[in-house]
Design a protein around this motif. Structure first.
Motif, PDB file in Angstrom:
ATOM      1  N   ILE A 149      71.941  32.926 -99.658  1.00  0.00           N
ATOM      2  CA  ILE A 149      72.503  33.712 -98.662  1.00  0.00           C
ATOM      3  C   ILE A 149      72.070  35.242 -98.697  1.00  0.00           C
ATOM      4  N   GLU A 150      72.139  35.903 -99.838  1.00  0.00           N
ATOM      5  CA  GLU A 150      71.771  37.278 -99.722  1.00  0.00           C
ATOM      6  C   GLU A 150      70.182  37.301 -99.308  1.00  0.00           C
ATOM      7  N   SER A 151      69.444  36.527 -99.692  1.00  0.00           N
ATOM      8  CA  SER A 151      67.942  36.598 -99.547  1.00  0.00           C
ATOM      9  C   SER A 151      67.549  36.237 -98.146  1.00  0.00           C
ATOM     10  N   TYR A 152      68.177  35.405 -97.481  1.00  0.00           N
ATOM     11  CA  TYR A 152      67.581  34.751 -96.185  1.00  0.00           C
ATOM     12  C   TYR A 152      67.754  35.689 -95.200  1.00  0.00           C
ATOM     13  N   PRO A 153      66.363  36.036 -94.734  1.00  0.00           N
ATOM     14  CA  PRO A 153      66.344  37.142 -93.626  1.00  0.00           C
ATOM     15  C   PRO A 153      66.585  36.979 -92.015  1.00  0.00           C
ATOM     16  N   TYR A 154      67.102  35.853 -91.745  1.00  0.00           N
ATOM     17  CA  TYR A 154      67.278  35.480 -90.189  1.00  0.00           C
ATOM     18  C   TYR A 154      68.717  35.226 -89.943  1.00  0.00           C
ATOM     19  N   TRP A 155      69.468  35.891 -90.271  1.00  0.00           N
ATOM     20  CA  TRP A 155      71.129  35.600 -90.085  1.00  0.00           C
ATOM     21  C   TRP A 155      71.252  35.845 -88.558  1.00  0.00           C
ATOM     22  N   ASP A 156      70.357  36.747 -87.879  1.00  0.00           N
ATOM     23  CA  ASP A 156      70.388  37.102 -86.337  1.00  0.00           C
ATOM     24  C   ASP A 156      70.361  35.816 -85.556  1.00  0.00           C
ATOM     25  N   THR A 157      69.779  34.617 -85.998  1.00  0.00           N
ATOM     26  CA  THR A 157      69.427  33.539 -85.333  1.00  0.00           C
ATOM     27  C   THR A 157      70.545  32.307 -85.750  1.00  0.00           C
ATOM     28  N   VAL A 158      71.042  32.557 -86.718  1.00  0.00           N
ATOM     29  CA  VAL A 158      72.019  31.516 -87.346  1.00  0.00           C
ATOM     30  C   VAL A 158      73.199  31.480 -86.535  1.00  0.00           C
ATOM     31  N   LYS A 159      73.636  30.226 -86.152  1.00  0.00           N
ATOM     32  CA  LYS A 159      74.830  30.075 -85.582  1.00  0.00           C
ATOM     33  C   LYS A 159      76.224  29.771 -86.329  1.00  0.00           C
ATOM     34  N   ALA A 160      75.826  28.881 -87.414  1.00  0.00           N
ATOM     35  CA  ALA A 160      76.737  28.323 -88.231  1.00  0.00           C
ATOM     36  C   ALA A 160      76.357  28.098 -89.641  1.00  0.00           C
ATOM     37  N   LEU A 161      77.329  28.435 -90.629  1.00  0.00           N
ATOM     38  CA  LEU A 161      76.886  28.222 -91.986  1.00  0.00           C
ATOM     39  C   LEU A 161      77.875  27.199 -92.488  1.00  0.00           C
ATOM     40  N   MET A 162      77.455  26.096 -93.149  1.00  0.00           N
ATOM     41  CA  MET A 162      78.366  25.253 -93.805  1.00  0.00           C
ATOM     42  C   MET A 162      78.119  25.291 -95.239  1.00  0.00           C
ATOM     43  N   LEU A 163      79.009  25.747 -96.073  1.00  0.00           N
ATOM     44  CA  LEU A 163      78.888  26.013 -97.422  1.00  0.00           C
ATOM     45  C   LEU A 163      79.722  25.496 -98.443  1.00  0.00           C
ATOM     46  N   GLU A 164      79.172  25.060 -99.422  1.00  0.00           N
ATOM     47  CA  GLU A 164      79.972  24.384-100.442  1.00  0.00           C
ATOM     48  C   GLU A 164      80.025  25.653-101.567  1.00  0.00           C
ATOM     49  N   TRP A 165      81.007  26.300-101.925  1.00  0.00           N
ATOM     50  CA  TRP A 165      80.806  27.249-102.763  1.00  0.00           C
ATOM     51  C   TRP A 165      81.469  26.820-104.297  1.00  0.00           C
ATOM     52  N   HIS A 166      80.818  27.346-105.280  1.00  0.00           N
ATOM     53  CA  HIS A 166      81.214  26.943-106.716  1.00  0.00           C
ATOM     54  C   HIS A 166      81.650  28.187-107.591  1.00  0.00           C
ATOM     55  N   SER A 167      82.139  29.379-107.051  1.00  0.00           N
ATOM     56  CA  SER A 167      82.742  30.184-107.598  1.00  0.00           C
ATOM     57  C   SER A 167      83.669  31.153-106.697  1.00  0.00           C
ATOM     58  N   ARG A 168      85.183  31.389-106.784  1.00  0.00           N
ATOM     59  CA  ARG A 168      85.647  32.088-105.997  1.00  0.00           C
ATOM     60  C   ARG A 168      85.427  33.407-105.708  1.00  0.00           C
ATOM     61  N   ASP A 169      85.086  34.232-106.842  1.00  0.00           N
ATOM     62  CA  ASP A 169      84.490  35.541-106.755  1.00  0.00           C
ATOM     63  C   ASP A 169      83.303  35.715-105.902  1.00  0.00           C
ATOM     64  N   LEU A 170      82.276  34.629-105.907  1.00  0.00           N
ATOM     65  CA  LEU A 170      81.277  35.002-105.206  1.00  0.00           C
ATOM     66  C   LEU A 170      81.655  34.395-103.728  1.00  0.00           C
ATOM     67  N   ARG A 171      82.534  33.701-103.611  1.00  0.00           N
ATOM     68  CA  ARG A 171      82.956  33.083-102.200  1.00  0.00           C
ATOM     69  C   ARG A 171      83.677  34.553-101.423  1.00  0.00           C
ATOM     70  N   LYS A 172      84.274  35.292-102.172  1.00  0.00           N
ATOM     71  CA  LYS A 172      84.677  36.546-101.404  1.00  0.00           C
ATOM     72  C   LYS A 172      83.693  37.212-101.268  1.00  0.00           C
ATOM     73  N   LYS A 173      82.369  37.582-102.067  1.00  0.00           N
ATOM     74  CA  LYS A 173      81.479  38.300-101.792  1.00  0.00           C
ATOM     75  C   LYS A 173      80.734  37.750-100.532  1.00  0.00           C
ATOM     76  N   ILE A 174      80.480  36.440-100.352  1.00  0.00           N
ATOM     77  CA  ILE A 174      80.087  35.652 -99.122  1.00  0.00           C
ATOM     78  C   ILE A 174      80.982  35.982 -98.064  1.00  0.00           C
ATOM     79  N   ASP A 175      81.962  35.819 -98.235  1.00  0.00           N
ATOM     80  CA  ASP A 175      83.078  36.464 -96.979  1.00  0.00           C
ATOM     81  C   ASP A 175      82.455  37.603 -96.437  1.00  0.00           C
TER      82      ASP A 175
END
Length: 222
Positions: A149-175
């Protein structure tokens, strides 16, 4: 859509396949025309198959590093997606894909608890920075989610992200990252395990407004 006879899948993953094909990643009211979809951590192609059913005019790119699962991905593709036998992270090169402890769907290039660090296979890795523009991204990579997520450069075109997360701490950072990029949490599914869940993010304004009660529930999850 939960007929497992239409897909080649290991017996140990029938339960997971049923969930995905039944719409585990569905976002109600998300209407898109001819979306480009990235299926990162494609496994045997269950999400790709469901997504093709959901958006019949979609273009799907599927990424799966496990040679065994890639064979199933190819068998299940039936021409509706473009598969790549690579892992995705924040670098390009080679690394070890560790076997999953309970099933092949838990294989990971990260030293997560569900991975058997004594058994692995060398695989190719590409950086998320090299992925194409997309409208929808699904990520289930057993621990590499934040790096992608941090490395992907084109979030301006993305409409939706479906994510299975495996760390609650990292999930907060992703939020925090996704909110800063202009996304809302459309749905949050927890599990009996504290470091496992599914969160769906949608670009602000694409879905009907949620109730204040529902918004408060989502905020409390953070």
């Amino acid at each position: 859509m939960n007929d497992l006879s239409i897909i080649a899948i290991p017996l140990s993953m029938h339960g997971d396949a049923e969930e995905v094909l039944s719409g585990m990643y569905k976002i109600p009211d998300l209407k898109l025309e001819k979306p480009v979809i990235l299926d990162i951590g494609a496994n045997a192609g269950m999400f790709s198959l469901w997504a093709r059913y959901e958006w019949k005019d979609s273009t799907i790119y599927a990424y799966e590093p496990s040679p065994k699962m890639y064979e199933l991905l190819l068998a299940n593709s039936k021409g509706y997606n473009t598969p790549f036998m690579v892992a995705v992270s924040n670098f390009a090169g080679k690394t070890i894909l560790y076997d999953g402890i309970n099933n092949c769907g838990q294989a990971s290039i990260e030293p997560v608890p569900s991975a058997n660090l004594e058994v692995g296979t060398e695989v190719e890795v590409i950086s998320a920075a090299s992925l194409p523009r997309a409208d929808i991204i699904k990520i289930d990579t057993e621990g590499s989610e934040w790096k992608i997520i941090e490395s992907y450069p084109y979030w301006d075109t993305v409409k939706a992200l479906m994510l299975e997360w495996h760390s609650r701490d990292l999930r907060k950072k992703i939020d925090q990252f996704m909110l800063a990029k202009g996304f809302d949490v459309a749905e949050d599914k927890t599990s009996p395990f504290p470091d496992l869940g599914i969160t769906k993010y949608v670009k602000t304004g694409l879905l009907p407004k949620r109730s204040e009660e529902h918004t408060s529930e989502l905020q409390s999850l953070r």
